[in-house]
Design a protein around this motif. Sequence first.
Motif, PDB file in Angstrom:
ATOM      1  N   LYS A  94       8.007   6.096 -14.526  1.00 27.96           N
ATOM      2  CA  LYS A  94       8.398   5.011 -13.783  1.00 27.96           C
ATOM      3  C   LYS A  94       7.870   3.585 -14.059  1.00 27.96           C
ATOM      4  CE  LYS A  94       7.214   3.942  -8.589  1.00 27.96           C
ATOM      5  NZ  LYS A  94       6.287   5.062  -7.773  1.00 27.96           N
ATOM      6  N   GLN A 133      -8.613  -3.950  -8.233  1.00 27.31           N
ATOM      7  CA  GLN A 133      -8.217  -4.912  -9.522  1.00 27.31           C
ATOM      8  C   GLN A 133      -7.499  -5.930  -9.717  1.00 27.31           C
ATOM      9  OE1 GLN A 133      -4.600  -0.806 -10.614  1.00 27.31           O
ATOM     10  NE2 GLN A 133      -7.452  -0.281 -12.301  1.00 27.31           N
ATOM     11  N   THR A 161      -3.669   5.896  -9.535  1.00 31.21           N
ATOM     12  CA  THR A 161      -2.681   4.960 -10.076  1.00 31.21           C
ATOM     13  C   THR A 161      -1.031   5.737  -9.676  1.00 31.21           C
ATOM     14  OG1 THR A 161      -1.435   4.169 -12.176  1.00 31.21           O
ATOM     15  CG2 THR A 161      -2.265   5.404 -12.385  1.00 31.21           C
ATOM     16  N   LYS A 162      -0.243   4.664  -8.518  1.00 34.38           N
ATOM     17  CA  LYS A 162       0.531   4.651  -8.559  1.00 34.38           C
ATOM     18  C   LYS A 162       1.839   4.591  -9.627  1.00 34.38           C
ATOM     19  CE  LYS A 162      -0.669   5.618  -4.447  1.00 34.38           C
ATOM     20  NZ  LYS A 162      -2.394   5.432  -5.123  1.00 34.38           N
ATOM     21  N   TRP A 163       1.934   4.781 -10.837  1.00 35.65           N
ATOM     22  CA  TRP A 163       2.757   4.043 -11.364  1.00 35.65           C
ATOM     23  C   TRP A 163       2.083   4.805 -12.684  1.00 35.65           C
ATOM     24  CZ3 TRP A 163       6.731   0.623 -10.759  1.00 35.65           C
ATOM     25  CH2 TRP A 163       6.381   0.127  -9.854  1.00 35.65           C
ATOM     26  N   ARG A 198      -9.563   1.105 -10.659  1.00 38.69           N
ATOM     27  CA  ARG A 198      -9.803   1.407  -9.394  1.00 38.69           C
ATOM     28  C   ARG A 198     -10.835   1.570  -8.429  1.00 38.69           C
ATOM     29  NH1 ARG A 198      -5.780   2.837  -5.878  1.00 38.69           N
ATOM     30  NH2 ARG A 198      -3.135   2.671  -6.881  1.00 38.69           N
ATOM     31  N   ARG A 215      -0.442   4.269 -22.523  1.00 42.38           N
ATOM     32  CA  ARG A 215       0.229   2.568 -21.517  1.00 42.38           C
ATOM     33  C   ARG A 215       0.171   1.198 -22.520  1.00 42.38           C
ATOM     34  NH1 ARG A 215       0.003   3.971 -16.521  1.00 42.38           N
ATOM     35  NH2 ARG A 215       0.625   1.982 -14.816  1.00 42.38           N
ATOM     36  N   LYS A 251       6.714  -1.064  -4.808  1.00 41.64           N
ATOM     37  CA  LYS A 251       6.111  -2.479  -4.680  1.00 41.64           C
ATOM     38  C   LYS A 251       7.175  -3.662  -4.273  1.00 41.64           C
ATOM     39  CE  LYS A 251       2.465  -4.991  -7.154  1.00 41.64           C
ATOM     40  NZ  LYS A 251       1.762  -5.075  -8.039  1.00 41.64           N
ATOM     41  N   ASP A 295       3.904   1.130   2.748  1.00 43.07           N
ATOM     42  CA  ASP A 295       4.832   1.342   1.922  1.00 43.07           C
ATOM     43  C   ASP A 295       5.817   3.055   1.580  1.00 43.07           C
ATOM     44  OD1 ASP A 295       7.584   1.619   0.066  1.00 43.07           O
ATOM     45  OD2 ASP A 295       6.615   1.090  -1.863  1.00 43.07           O
ATOM     46  N   ASP A 345      -2.928  -6.779  -4.965  1.00 42.01           N
ATOM     47  CA  ASP A 345      -2.737  -4.890  -4.970  1.00 42.01           C
ATOM     48  C   ASP A 345      -4.024  -4.428  -3.975  1.00 42.01           C
ATOM     49  OD1 ASP A 345      -0.839  -4.705  -6.457  1.00 42.01           O
ATOM     50  OD2 ASP A 345      -2.080  -4.527  -8.076  1.00 42.01           O
ATOM     51  N   VAL A 346      -3.930  -3.339  -3.449  1.00 42.07           N
ATOM     52  CA  VAL A 346      -4.938  -2.785  -2.521  1.00 42.07           C
ATOM     53  C   VAL A 346      -6.799  -2.370  -3.393  1.00 42.07           C
ATOM     54  CG1 VAL A 346      -4.412  -0.615  -2.367  1.00 42.07           C
ATOM     55  CG2 VAL A 346      -5.732  -2.370  -0.021  1.00 42.07           C
ATOM     56  N   ALA A 352       8.022  -4.368  -1.229  1.00 39.55           N
ATOM     57  CA  ALA A 352       6.782  -4.676  -0.651  1.00 39.55           C
ATOM     58  C   ALA A 352       6.712  -5.420  -0.411  1.00 39.55           C
ATOM     59  CB  ALA A 352       5.795  -3.581  -0.668  1.00 39.55           C
ATOM     60  N   ARG A 379      -0.205 -10.958 -14.035  1.00 44.72           N
ATOM     61  CA  ARG A 379      -0.438  -9.666 -13.145  1.00 44.72           C
ATOM     62  C   ARG A 379       0.977  -9.967 -11.664  1.00 44.72           C
ATOM     63  NH1 ARG A 379      -2.761  -5.187 -12.743  1.00 44.72           N
ATOM     64  NH2 ARG A 379      -3.271  -5.125 -10.985  1.00 44.72           N
ATOM     65  N   CYS A 414       0.949  -1.008   0.320  1.00 43.85           N
ATOM     66  CA  CYS A 414      -0.101   0.126  -0.138  1.00 43.85           C
ATOM     67  C   CYS A 414       0.440   1.526   0.320  1.00 43.85           C
ATOM     68  CB  CYS A 414      -0.975   0.130   1.264  1.00 43.85           C
ATOM     69  SG  CYS A 414      -1.864  -1.373   1.774  1.00 43.85           S
ATOM     70  N   TYR A 415       0.700   1.466  -0.854  1.00 47.96           N
ATOM     71  CA  TYR A 415       1.511   3.316  -1.342  1.00 47.96           C
ATOM     72  C   TYR A 415       0.483   4.451  -0.596  1.00 47.96           C
ATOM     73  CZ  TYR A 415       4.984   7.066  -2.442  1.00 47.96           C
ATOM     74  OH  TYR A 415       5.120   8.204  -2.378  1.00 47.96           O
ATOM     75  N   GLU A 457      -2.747   5.138   0.121  1.00 46.11           N
ATOM     76  CA  GLU A 457      -3.938   4.236   0.299  1.00 46.11           C
ATOM     77  C   GLU A 457      -5.103   4.464   0.823  1.00 46.11           C
ATOM     78  OE1 GLU A 457      -4.397   3.090  -2.925  1.00 46.11           O
ATOM     79  OE2 GLU A 457      -2.776   1.950  -3.367  1.00 46.11           O
TER      80      GLU A 457
HETATM   81  N1  UDP Z   1       2.330   1.273  -4.821  1.00 48.93           N
HETATM   82  C1  UDP Z   1       3.564   0.408  -3.748  1.00 48.93           C
HETATM   83  N2  UDP Z   1       4.437   1.062  -3.067  1.00 48.93           N
HETATM   84  C2  UDP Z   1       4.308   1.960  -4.916  1.00 48.93           C
HETATM   85  C3  UDP Z   1       3.731   2.324  -5.880  1.00 48.93           C
HETATM   86  C4  UDP Z   1       2.213   1.194  -5.731  1.00 48.93           C
HETATM   87  O1  UDP Z   1       3.515  -0.512  -2.643  1.00 48.93           O
HETATM   88  O2  UDP Z   1       5.809   2.709  -4.563  1.00 48.93           O
HETATM   89  C5  UDP Z   1       1.133  -0.610  -4.206  1.00 48.93           C
HETATM   90  C6  UDP Z   1      -0.386   0.322  -4.316  1.00 48.93           C
HETATM   91  O3  UDP Z   1      -0.014   1.143  -3.158  1.00 48.93           O
HETATM   92  C7  UDP Z   1      -0.574  -0.460  -4.929  1.00 48.93           C
HETATM   93  C8  UDP Z   1      -0.476  -1.700  -5.767  1.00 48.93           C
HETATM   94  O4  UDP Z   1       0.882  -1.192  -5.537  1.00 48.93           O
HETATM   95  O5  UDP Z   1      -1.312  -1.730  -3.741  1.00 48.93           O
HETATM   96  C9  UDP Z   1      -0.043  -1.355  -7.279  1.00 48.93           C
HETATM   97  O6  UDP Z   1      -0.180  -0.218  -7.952  1.00 48.93           O
HETATM   98  P1  UDP Z   1      -0.676   0.705  -8.616  1.00 48.93           P
HETATM   99  O7  UDP Z   1      -2.893   0.377  -8.438  1.00 48.93           O
HETATM  100  O8  UDP Z   1      -1.064   1.950  -8.246  1.00 48.93           O
HETATM  101  O9  UDP Z   1      -0.264   0.344 -10.054  1.00 48.93           O
HETATM  102  P2  UDP Z   1      -1.140   0.182 -11.307  1.00 48.93           P
HETATM  103  O10 UDP Z   1      -2.586  -1.084 -11.213  1.00 48.93           O
HETATM  104  O11 UDP Z   1      -1.775   0.965 -11.998  1.00 48.93           O
HETATM  105  O12 UDP Z   1      -0.431  -0.829 -12.229  1.00 48.93           O
END
Ligand code: UDP
Length: 327
Positions: free
Chosen positions: A212, A98, A206-208, A201, A133, A74, A43, A94-95, A77, A157, A11-12, A14
């Motif tokens: 990144k 998704q 998104t954290k990406w 979501r 993307r 991540k 995280d 993931d939290v 983590a 995934r 979780c970052y 979240e």
């Molecule tokens: N996350 C994390 N550290 C980071 C970036 C993301 O722990 O530096 C976690 C985030 O909280 C989530 C999971 O990784 O539970 C996937 O991230 P996100 O949903 O943002 O990625 P996407 O699904 O958009 O690829």
Amino acid sequence: MNTEISIIIPCYNEEEAIPIYYEAVKDVIRFMKVTVELIFVDDGSSDNTLAILQELAGKDVYCRYLSFSRNFGKEAAIYAGLSNASGNYTVVMDVDLQDPPRLLPQMYRILQTESYDCVGTRRTTRDGEPRIRSFLSDSFYKVINKLSETEIVNGARDFRMMTRQMTDAVLEMSEYNRFSKGIFQWVGFKTKWLEFEHTERCAGDTKWPIRKLISYSLEGITGFSVAPLSLASFVGVVFWIISFIIILFIIGRTLLFGDPVAGWPSLVCIIFLVSGVQLFCTGILGQYLSKTYLETKHRPIYILKESSCSQLQTLQKGVDGDEAAQG
Ligand code: UDP
Ligand code: MG
């Protein structure tokens, strides 16, 4: 009671998603009739994530959390969660919902009844994702699968359930530059793939960002292939052949038509091209060198600031033998 399944949830920032995720996953595991623990890994979030996790751990004995001293990413983590999991089976998810919790009973059933060591998941569609993307992502999988001997499954995934044996194998790979999609494949074992459709979501963003994602892709390529290192030699040979042909052509032309002083624009172009190629190849060397440099430092993969666990193992850092910085 022994823990049967440990679910690791990175979780970052979240704070919005955690309560929604908790309710959704509890609804599913309630019917599974086995002990399931939830290990949330904070995280280095800057929002209320940690406070929410503390509250959850206070009211639910099956909820634990680990909290990092800063954002380690991540991958770190996942490693921290797996290192602290006590279950016979481990899950990474993931939290943001998704990764659908409804698949958990099916994954567990497959590992119980069929001869698989892991149940992985793949997204079948990328609807709702920006075109650029999806394009970059597809190109990445094409490139890495050409370059690497480890197959990196397109659309796979991190969401998966693994046996204890496979989890221990993943933990054996304590490299600093981590690329889990490659690590899960590299350790081998028999994986069954389940497919599901992409969902949005449940909360938060998104954290990406693309920047990144690009550096994550480079991590994958440098971590699981050394083919780019051969590129310099290959390009060198090609240029050597081309220059040999050009030399023959120039000698022939001079002998036939004399020696007119011309051709500096083409010379400049060639110098630019060759120095560009040289810099590109030096850049590739630099990428590998920097990864090697970081590995040789043996830095810990993560540093815990606090956790809900009392066991000694949770107070250790990610890499064996370096306990000084924990305090
Ligand atoms: N996350 C994390 N550290 C980071 C970036 C993301 O722990 O530096 C976690 C985030 O909280 C989530 C999971 O990784 O539970 C996937 O991230 P996100 O949903 O943002 O990625 P996407 O699904 O958009 O690829
Ligand atoms: Mg997500």
